[in-house]
Design a protein around this motif. Structure first.
Motif, PDB file in Angstrom:
ATOM      1  N   PHE A   1     -14.197 -34.656  53.393  1.00 46.26           N
ATOM      2  CA  PHE A   1     -14.405 -35.971  52.776  1.00 46.26           C
ATOM      3  C   PHE A   1     -13.099 -36.421  52.121  1.00 46.26           C
ATOM      4  O   PHE A   1     -12.478 -35.662  51.382  1.00 46.26           O
ATOM      5  N   PRO A   2     -12.646 -37.658  52.401  1.00 49.66           N
ATOM      6  CA  PRO A   2     -11.362 -38.086  51.846  1.00 49.66           C
ATOM      7  C   PRO A   2     -11.470 -38.435  50.365  1.00 49.66           C
ATOM      8  O   PRO A   2     -11.717 -39.574  50.006  1.00 49.66           O
ATOM      9  N   ILE A   3     -11.263 -37.442  49.529  1.00 47.77           N
ATOM     10  CA  ILE A   3     -11.399 -37.678  48.085  1.00 47.77           C
ATOM     11  C   ILE A   3     -10.572 -36.633  47.341  1.00 47.77           C
ATOM     12  O   ILE A   3     -10.431 -35.499  47.815  1.00 47.77           O
ATOM     13  N   THR A   4     -10.001 -37.039  46.224  1.00 47.87           N
ATOM     14  CA  THR A   4      -9.177 -36.102  45.451  1.00 47.87           C
ATOM     15  C   THR A   4     -10.019 -35.389  44.393  1.00 47.87           C
ATOM     16  O   THR A   4     -11.123 -35.831  44.060  1.00 47.87           O
ATOM     17  N   VAL A   5      -9.462 -34.311  43.891  1.00 42.43           N
ATOM     18  CA  VAL A   5     -10.128 -33.538  42.844  1.00 42.43           C
ATOM     19  C   VAL A   5     -10.483 -34.445  41.661  1.00 42.43           C
ATOM     20  O   VAL A   5     -11.612 -34.422  41.158  1.00 42.43           O
ATOM     21  N   ARG A   6      -9.520 -35.293  41.250  1.00 46.28           N
ATOM     22  CA  ARG A   6      -9.769 -36.149  40.088  1.00 46.28           C
ATOM     23  C   ARG A   6     -10.986 -37.056  40.323  1.00 46.28           C
ATOM     24  O   ARG A   6     -11.825 -37.203  39.433  1.00 46.28           O
ATOM     25  N   GLN A   7     -11.071 -37.632  41.541  1.00 41.07           N
ATOM     26  CA  GLN A   7     -12.186 -38.533  41.817  1.00 41.07           C
ATOM     27  C   GLN A   7     -13.527 -37.788  41.843  1.00 41.07           C
ATOM     28  O   GLN A   7     -14.543 -38.346  41.454  1.00 41.07           O
ATOM     29  N   VAL A   8     -13.503 -36.551  42.295  1.00 42.55           N
ATOM     30  CA  VAL A   8     -14.740 -35.766  42.285  1.00 42.55           C
ATOM     31  C   VAL A   8     -15.159 -35.489  40.846  1.00 42.55           C
ATOM     32  O   VAL A   8     -16.332 -35.646  40.481  1.00 42.55           O
ATOM     33  N   VAL A   9     -14.202 -35.115  40.033  1.00 46.43           N
ATOM     34  CA  VAL A   9     -14.522 -34.804  38.640  1.00 46.43           C
ATOM     35  C   VAL A   9     -15.065 -36.056  37.935  1.00 46.43           C
ATOM     36  O   VAL A   9     -16.067 -35.993  37.216  1.00 46.43           O
ATOM     37  N   LEU A  10     -14.425 -37.196  38.195  1.00 45.45           N
ATOM     38  CA  LEU A  10     -14.856 -38.447  37.553  1.00 45.45           C
ATOM     39  C   LEU A  10     -16.296 -38.811  37.896  1.00 45.45           C
ATOM     40  O   LEU A  10     -16.973 -39.481  37.129  1.00 45.45           O
ATOM     41  N   MET A  11     -16.761 -38.364  39.077  1.00 50.66           N
ATOM     42  CA  MET A  11     -18.155 -38.660  39.451  1.00 50.66           C
ATOM     43  C   MET A  11     -19.150 -38.147  38.421  1.00 50.66           C
ATOM     44  O   MET A  11     -20.261 -38.658  38.320  1.00 50.66           O
ATOM     45  N   GLY A  12     -18.755 -37.149  37.687  1.00 52.09           N
ATOM     46  CA  GLY A  12     -19.618 -36.635  36.629  1.00 52.09           C
ATOM     47  C   GLY A  12     -19.825 -37.633  35.496  1.00 52.09           C
ATOM     48  O   GLY A  12     -20.646 -37.407  34.612  1.00 52.09           O
ATOM     49  N   ARG A  13     -19.076 -38.742  35.503  1.00 51.03           N
ATOM     50  CA  ARG A  13     -19.233 -39.792  34.482  1.00 51.03           C
ATOM     51  C   ARG A  13     -20.092 -40.938  34.992  1.00 51.03           C
ATOM     52  O   ARG A  13     -20.331 -41.901  34.270  1.00 51.03           O
ATOM     53  N   LEU A  14     -20.500 -40.880  36.275  1.00 50.43           N
ATOM     54  CA  LEU A  14     -21.252 -41.996  36.858  1.00 50.43           C
ATOM     55  C   LEU A  14     -22.624 -42.142  36.220  1.00 50.43           C
ATOM     56  O   LEU A  14     -23.275 -41.170  35.859  1.00 50.43           O
ATOM     57  N   THR A  15     -23.049 -43.394  36.112  1.00 46.53           N
ATOM     58  CA  THR A  15     -24.432 -43.691  35.752  1.00 46.53           C
ATOM     59  C   THR A  15     -24.935 -44.724  36.760  1.00 46.53           C
ATOM     60  O   THR A  15     -24.141 -45.281  37.509  1.00 46.53           O
ATOM     61  N   PRO A  16     -26.245 -44.995  36.763  1.00 45.19           N
ATOM     62  CA  PRO A  16     -26.741 -46.011  37.697  1.00 45.19           C
ATOM     63  C   PRO A  16     -26.132 -47.381  37.404  1.00 45.19           C
ATOM     64  O   PRO A  16     -26.222 -48.284  38.220  1.00 45.19           O
TER      65      PRO A  16
END
Lengths: 274, 243
Positions: free
Chosen positions: B89-104
């Protein structure tokens, strides 16, 4: 080599419209195709695309605008396919094949029942980019705008669901809604592409530019923009070649795109080996 | 006195006719580091899924931070046993980590400054700041595990739940991860599921042994008899099921 094409382009409005149509289609392909590639839902997209013929046939039979019928059928079959994959994941393969074929069969049946019909079926199946009218362009532009706006607005939600559904659910995201939304966007893209390459060839244009882009970028956002550029370039080349050789436009665009994908893949593999 | 972080009250769970959990009661207080150990198919993962609100108990009551588990989701950080994403999947470590901040409610492209700040801090903490711009598919098993941990931590959870966090990394790295968890435990309650009892008991405050029901609850080292009871039982159980 393409001098003849560029001169003709200045002279013939139908060619200008064809080129603009190909570009508009490439924008949609880049935005949505990238998600189709990373989420690996090419087969689902194929099912949605082919089922669209059902809607076009019914619309034609009822004397309505076939493209309006296509849009309704596309959204309907996207929701149907989405519901099937969410509910009966283990039968997904069979059920999507069924939707794929039955949708097409309904289309063929209603087109046959429509009096006075003769050659339209071929253009639905394989497209006819040289017959694009000004109204078609406006419709394509409107759909493009809708698609880009939807992807921009829901970008992080779509990425999260495409990347890791389970974690997205854990964060409280509405995974099913986002997933169905993505499939509806795929459906709208399919309708946008029908005029250019026809619904049988849609899948190639939807996935190949994005798959090429994936060789050169490590971010989804970059993949989307790059695949738009690749799509525009390849569609222009394909159109120019088809015009000069007097080959069918959609098929030529697809062959050019397929060759580009093949070359890019070989380069990619060779680069990795080193 | 605030509500316990986790409270299970006489919980049963069955998949159709197969009883997986029976009469499980468990309280975890704020600040604890609890290990749930037990044989495979002993109900550990089911227990986790009850805590995460993915399953509902057949009988009994589950509360997380005083709420129904489904309503406590944003307060719980979860680290899966295996990454469930495609490595290409074309995604960096930082972007994966940031997903933990997502809300609906996260719309458009950008994460807020606060999101980036927390992500940066967490990545330093788990020592992945130097690989933040690498594509996720280029990481080793141990690095990937740290990214999953960081993704769970950036949501600033009050409970951190880990499912076999060291299942696919080598033994030397295993103690690194547990040292890190020990440290994180100063700020967050941790529940870790493992089948590796011997190793884990050196790190945690308390061990809960699960094989369909809770067999023990101990702060001390496990004795041979408990281990025998726990790992002896499932053999019969499994045989019985297949008869």
């Amino acid at each position: 080599m393409n001098e003849g094409f560029w001169t003709a382009l200045l002279a013939f409005p139908f060619l200008q419209r064809a080129l603009i149509a190909a570009w508009l289609a490439s924008i949609a392909c880049g935005a949505i195709g990238s998600f189709v590639v990373v989420k690996r839902i090419g087969f689902l997209a194929g099912g949605i695309a082919h089922a669209v013929l059902g809607g076009m046939g019914i619309a034609l039979y009822l004397g309505l605008d076939p493209m309006a019928g296509a849009l309704v059928a596309a959204v309907f079959s996207a929701l149907l396919v989405g519901w099937v994959t969410l509910t009966w994941r283990e039968y997904e393969d069979t059920l999507i094949s069924a939707i794929w074929a039955v949708g097409m069969a309904i289309g063929v049946l209603f087109i046959a029942l429509t009096p006075g019909y003769d050659k339209d079926l071929m253009s639905y199946l394989f497209g006819n980019v040289l017959l694009v009218g000004a109204r078609d362009l406006w419709r394509m532009a409107a759909l493009d705008l809708l698609l880009v706006a939807a992807v921009a607005l829901g970008y992080r939600q779509f990425v999260a669901v495409a990347f890791d559904e389970h974690f997205a659910a854990q964060r409280g995201l509405r995974v099913r809604l986002v997933y169905l939304g993505l499939l509806v966007l795929v459906a709208i893209t399919v309708v946008l592409l029908i005029q250019i390459v026809g619904l049988i060839l849609v899948i190639a244009l939807l996935t190949l530019p994005s798959a090429i882009a994936a060789h050169y970028t490590r971010r989804l956002g970059g993949m989307i923009l790059l695949s738009m550029g690749i799509g525009v370039t390849l569609a222009s080349i394909g159109l120019a070649v088809s015009f000069q050789r007097d080959w069918p436009g959609g098929a030529t665009i697809i062959i050019v795109t397929g060759l580009a994908y093949l070359m890019s893949t070989l380069l990619h593999v060779a680069r990795r080996r080193r | 006195m605030s509500a316990p972080v986790v409270e299970l009250d006489r919980v049963d769970f069955a998949y159709h006719d197969l009883r997986v959990l029976e009469n499980v009661s468990l309280r975890v207080e704020a600040g604890e580091f609890l290990a749930i150990v037990g044989p495979n198919a002993g109900g550990k993962t089911t227990l986790l899924r009850l805590l995460l609100g993915e399953l509902k108990p057949t009988r009994g009551r589950v509360r997380v931070l005083g709420r129904k588990p489904a309503e406590a989701r944003e307060l719980v950080g979860y680290v899966p046993q295996y990454p469930r994403f495609q490595r290409d999947f074309p995604i960096t470590v930082r972007q994966v980590v940031l997903m933990g901040r997502l809300t609906p409610r996260s719309l458009l492209f950008r994460y807020s400054r606060a999101d980036h700040r927390v992500a940066e801090r967490v990545m330093r903490r788990v020592e992945i700041a130097d690989i933040a711009e690498r594509p996720i598919g280029s990481l080793s098993g141990g690095q990937t595990q740290r990214v999953l941990l960081a993704r769970a931590l950036v949501g600033e959870p009050r409970l951190l739940v880990l499912d076999e966090p060291t299942a696919n990394i080598d033994q030397r790295r295993e103690s690194d991860i547990f040292d890190l968890l020990r440290e994180l435990n100063r700020e967050v309650t941790i529940i870790v599921v493992s089948h590796d009892i011997g190793f884990i008991s050196a790190y945690v405050d308390r061990v809960a042994c699960l094989n369909r029901t809770l067999l023990c609850h101990t702060t001390a080292e496990l004795d041979a008899e408990t281990i025998q009871r726990m790992y002896g039982a499932p053999v019969h159980h499994v045989e019985h099921v297949h008869e």
